[in-house]
Design a protein around this motif. Structure first.
Motif, PDB file in Angstrom:
ATOM      1  N   HIS A  84       0.824  -1.210   0.000  1.00 51.15           N
ATOM      2  CA  HIS A  84       0.000   0.000   0.000  1.00 51.15           C
ATOM      3  C   HIS A  84       0.854   1.254   0.000  1.00 51.15           C
ATOM      4  N   GLU A  86       3.944   3.605  -2.017  1.00 49.19           N
ATOM      5  CA  GLU A  86       3.979   4.138  -3.378  1.00 49.19           C
ATOM      6  C   GLU A  86       4.461   3.137  -4.413  1.00 49.19           C
ATOM      7  N   TRP A  91      -2.604   3.591  -4.968  1.00 50.09           N
ATOM      8  CA  TRP A  91      -2.798   4.995  -5.315  1.00 50.09           C
ATOM      9  C   TRP A  91      -3.326   5.186  -6.728  1.00 50.09           C
ATOM     10  N   ASP A  95     -10.906   6.885  -4.394  1.00 49.10           N
ATOM     11  CA  ASP A  95     -11.374   6.564  -3.046  1.00 49.10           C
ATOM     12  C   ASP A  95     -12.527   5.563  -3.043  1.00 49.10           C
ATOM     13  N   GLN A 141      -2.964   6.739   2.673  1.00 55.97           N
ATOM     14  CA  GLN A 141      -2.697   7.857   1.765  1.00 55.97           C
ATOM     15  C   GLN A 141      -1.687   8.835   2.356  1.00 55.97           C
ATOM     16  N   SER A 142      -1.711   8.996   3.668  1.00 51.30           N
ATOM     17  CA  SER A 142      -0.793   9.945   4.312  1.00 51.30           C
ATOM     18  C   SER A 142       0.669   9.518   4.185  1.00 51.30           C
ATOM     19  N   TRP A 144       2.001   8.274   1.381  1.00 47.39           N
ATOM     20  CA  TRP A 144       2.458   8.397   0.001  1.00 47.39           C
ATOM     21  C   TRP A 144       3.167   9.726  -0.223  1.00 47.39           C
ATOM     22  N   GLU A 148       2.131  10.870  -5.708  1.00 45.70           N
ATOM     23  CA  GLU A 148       1.130   9.795  -5.692  1.00 45.70           C
ATOM     24  C   GLU A 148      -0.185  10.281  -5.080  1.00 45.70           C
ATOM     25  N   ARG A 149      -0.086  11.094  -4.017  1.00 48.90           N
ATOM     26  CA  ARG A 149      -1.313  11.643  -3.406  1.00 48.90           C
ATOM     27  C   ARG A 149      -2.066  12.519  -4.398  1.00 48.90           C
ATOM     28  N   GLN A 152      -3.678  10.325  -7.132  1.00 51.44           N
ATOM     29  CA  GLN A 152      -4.828   9.606  -6.605  1.00 51.44           C
ATOM     30  C   GLN A 152      -6.000  10.565  -6.384  1.00 51.44           C
ATOM     31  N   THR A 156      -9.731  10.353  -7.981  1.00 52.65           N
ATOM     32  CA  THR A 156     -10.937  10.416  -7.164  1.00 52.65           C
ATOM     33  C   THR A 156     -11.869  11.508  -7.667  1.00 52.65           C
TER      34      THR A 156
END
Length: 165
Positions: A84, A86, A91, A95, A141-142, A144, A148-149, A152, A156
Protein backbone atom coordinates in the motif's frame (compact mmCIF):
# COMPACT_ATOMS: atom_id res chain seq x y z
CA UNK A 1 -27.26 43.49 -16.64
CA UNK A 2 -27.94 40.44 -18.79
CA UNK A 3 -24.20 39.76 -19.06
CA UNK A 4 -23.88 39.75 -15.27
CA UNK A 5 -26.76 37.25 -15.00
CA UNK A 6 -25.21 34.98 -17.62
CA UNK A 7 -21.89 35.01 -15.75
CA UNK A 8 -23.37 34.86 -12.26
CA UNK A 9 -25.70 31.94 -12.98
CA UNK A 10 -22.93 29.43 -13.83
CA UNK A 11 -20.81 30.71 -10.95
CA UNK A 12 -23.73 30.35 -8.54
CA UNK A 13 -24.52 26.88 -9.86
CA UNK A 14 -20.87 25.92 -9.53
CA UNK A 15 -20.72 27.16 -5.96
CA UNK A 16 -23.96 25.35 -5.17
CA UNK A 17 -22.47 22.17 -6.60
CA UNK A 18 -19.32 22.56 -4.52
CA UNK A 19 -21.47 23.25 -1.46
CA UNK A 20 -23.55 20.14 -2.11
CA UNK A 21 -20.38 18.08 -2.57
CA UNK A 22 -18.91 19.38 0.70
CA UNK A 23 -22.21 18.67 2.46
CA UNK A 24 -22.16 15.12 1.09
CA UNK A 25 -18.60 14.64 2.31
CA UNK A 26 -19.60 15.53 5.87
CA UNK A 27 -22.97 13.75 5.84
CA UNK A 28 -23.42 10.69 8.03
CA UNK A 29 -22.31 7.61 6.13
CA UNK A 30 -25.85 6.21 5.99
CA UNK A 31 -26.94 9.30 4.06
CA UNK A 32 -24.49 8.67 1.23
CA UNK A 33 -25.15 6.54 -1.78
CA UNK A 34 -23.11 3.44 -0.87
CA UNK A 35 -22.21 3.00 -4.53
CA UNK A 36 -20.36 6.34 -4.48
CA UNK A 37 -18.69 6.68 -1.07
CA UNK A 38 -16.77 9.86 -0.40
CA UNK A 39 -13.96 10.27 2.13
CA UNK A 40 -15.04 12.55 4.98
CA UNK A 41 -13.29 15.90 5.30
CA UNK A 42 -12.13 15.04 8.80
CA UNK A 43 -10.33 11.76 9.40
CA UNK A 44 -8.31 10.34 12.28
CA UNK A 45 -4.98 9.26 10.79
CA UNK A 46 -3.64 8.07 14.17
CA UNK A 47 -6.67 5.80 14.60
CA UNK A 48 -6.24 4.69 10.98
CA UNK A 49 -2.64 3.71 11.69
CA UNK A 50 -3.68 1.70 14.77
CA UNK A 51 -6.52 0.02 12.87
CA UNK A 52 -4.19 -0.74 9.97
CA UNK A 53 -1.75 -2.41 12.37
CA UNK A 54 -4.57 -4.51 13.83
CA UNK A 55 -6.57 -5.32 10.69
CA UNK A 56 -4.28 -5.01 7.67
CA UNK A 57 -0.59 -5.37 8.56
CA UNK A 58 -0.68 -9.16 8.88
CA UNK A 59 -1.20 -9.39 5.11
CA UNK A 60 -0.04 -6.05 3.70
CA UNK A 61 2.96 -5.59 6.01
CA UNK A 62 3.63 -3.40 9.01
CA UNK A 63 5.28 -0.86 6.70
CA UNK A 64 2.72 -1.27 3.89
CA UNK A 65 5.32 -3.32 2.00
CA UNK A 66 3.22 -6.32 0.80
CA UNK A 67 3.63 -10.04 0.99
CA UNK A 68 6.64 -11.54 -0.79
CA UNK A 69 6.21 -12.06 -4.54
CA UNK A 70 2.92 -10.14 -4.51
CA UNK A 71 2.76 -10.16 -8.31
CA UNK A 72 2.94 -13.98 -8.51
CA UNK A 73 -0.17 -16.10 -7.85
CA UNK A 74 0.07 -18.59 -5.00
CA UNK A 75 -0.78 -22.33 -5.18
CA UNK A 76 -4.54 -21.52 -5.18
CA UNK A 77 -4.09 -18.99 -7.99
CA UNK A 78 -4.59 -15.95 -5.77
CA UNK A 79 -2.25 -13.01 -5.79
CA UNK A 80 -0.61 -12.26 -2.43
CA UNK A 81 -1.49 -8.98 -0.69
CA UNK A 82 0.04 -6.02 -2.56
CA UNK A 83 1.90 -3.11 -1.00
CA UNK A 84 0.00 0.00 0.00
CA UNK A 85 3.04 2.25 -0.21
CA UNK A 86 3.98 4.14 -3.38
CA UNK A 87 5.52 1.00 -4.94
CA UNK A 88 2.13 -0.67 -5.26
CA UNK A 89 -0.98 0.21 -7.19
CA UNK A 90 -3.29 1.34 -4.37
CA UNK A 91 -2.80 5.00 -5.31
CA UNK A 92 -3.95 4.20 -8.86
CA UNK A 93 -7.53 3.79 -7.62
CA UNK A 94 -10.10 6.42 -6.61
CA UNK A 95 -11.37 6.56 -3.05
CA UNK A 96 -14.64 4.85 -4.01
CA UNK A 97 -12.84 1.75 -5.27
CA UNK A 98 -10.53 1.58 -2.25
CA UNK A 99 -13.49 1.92 0.12
CA UNK A 100 -15.55 -0.73 -1.68
CA UNK A 101 -12.58 -3.11 -1.86
CA UNK A 102 -12.09 -2.80 1.89
CA UNK A 103 -15.75 -2.92 2.87
CA UNK A 104 -16.97 -5.59 0.45
CA UNK A 105 -13.81 -7.59 -0.10
CA UNK A 106 -11.94 -7.96 -3.36
CA UNK A 107 -14.21 -10.43 -5.13
CA UNK A 108 -17.41 -8.43 -4.48
CA UNK A 109 -15.84 -5.03 -5.19
CA UNK A 110 -14.45 -6.25 -8.50
CA UNK A 111 -17.81 -7.84 -9.37
CA UNK A 112 -19.36 -4.35 -9.07
CA UNK A 113 -16.98 -3.33 -11.85
CA UNK A 114 -17.89 -6.34 -13.97
CA UNK A 115 -14.68 -8.23 -13.21
CA UNK A 116 -14.61 -11.83 -12.03
CA UNK A 117 -11.47 -12.37 -9.98
CA UNK A 118 -10.64 -14.62 -7.04
CA UNK A 119 -9.19 -11.97 -4.77
CA UNK A 120 -7.84 -12.96 -1.37
CA UNK A 121 -8.95 -9.64 0.15
CA UNK A 122 -11.63 -10.34 2.77
CA UNK A 123 -14.59 -8.06 3.43
CA UNK A 124 -14.27 -5.79 6.47
CA UNK A 125 -17.76 -4.28 6.31
CA UNK A 126 -18.95 -6.34 9.28
CA UNK A 127 -15.76 -5.70 11.26
CA UNK A 128 -15.04 -2.01 10.68
CA UNK A 129 -17.37 0.99 10.55
CA UNK A 130 -17.37 3.23 7.49
CA UNK A 131 -15.48 5.85 9.49
CA UNK A 132 -12.83 3.29 10.52
CA UNK A 133 -12.36 2.21 6.90
CA UNK A 134 -11.91 5.85 5.88
CA UNK A 135 -9.42 6.39 8.70
CA UNK A 136 -7.36 3.42 7.51
CA UNK A 137 -7.45 4.66 3.93
CA UNK A 138 -6.47 8.17 5.09
CA UNK A 139 -3.54 6.70 7.02
CA UNK A 140 -2.38 4.75 3.96
CA UNK A 141 -2.70 7.86 1.76
CA UNK A 142 -0.79 9.95 4.31
CA UNK A 143 2.29 7.78 3.76
CA UNK A 144 2.46 8.40 0.00
CA UNK A 145 4.75 10.99 -1.52
CA UNK A 146 3.04 14.17 -2.80
CA UNK A 147 3.09 12.99 -6.44
CA UNK A 148 1.13 9.80 -5.69
CA UNK A 149 -1.31 11.64 -3.41
CA UNK A 150 -1.96 14.23 -6.10
CA UNK A 151 -2.48 11.61 -8.81
CA UNK A 152 -4.83 9.61 -6.60
CA UNK A 153 -6.77 12.77 -5.73
CA UNK A 154 -7.16 13.51 -9.46
CA UNK A 155 -8.51 10.00 -10.05
CA UNK A 156 -10.94 10.42 -7.16
CA UNK A 157 -12.15 13.77 -8.51
CA UNK A 158 -12.63 12.30 -11.99
CA UNK A 159 -14.49 9.33 -10.52
CA UNK A 160 -16.83 11.66 -8.59
CA UNK A 161 -17.37 13.80 -11.70
CA UNK A 162 -18.38 10.66 -13.59
CA UNK A 163 -20.78 9.56 -10.87
CA UNK A 164 -18.55 6.71 -9.72
CA UNK A 165 -18.51 4.87 -13.02
Amino acid sequence: MKTWILIAAPVALGLAGVGAWLTMRDAPQGALDPAIPVMPVTVDIAQGEALYARSCAACHGANLEAQPDWRTPDAEGRLPAPPHDETGHTWHHPDRVLFQYTKLGGREALALQGVEFDSGMPAFGDVLTHREIWNILAYIQSTWPERERAMQAERTAADLANGGT
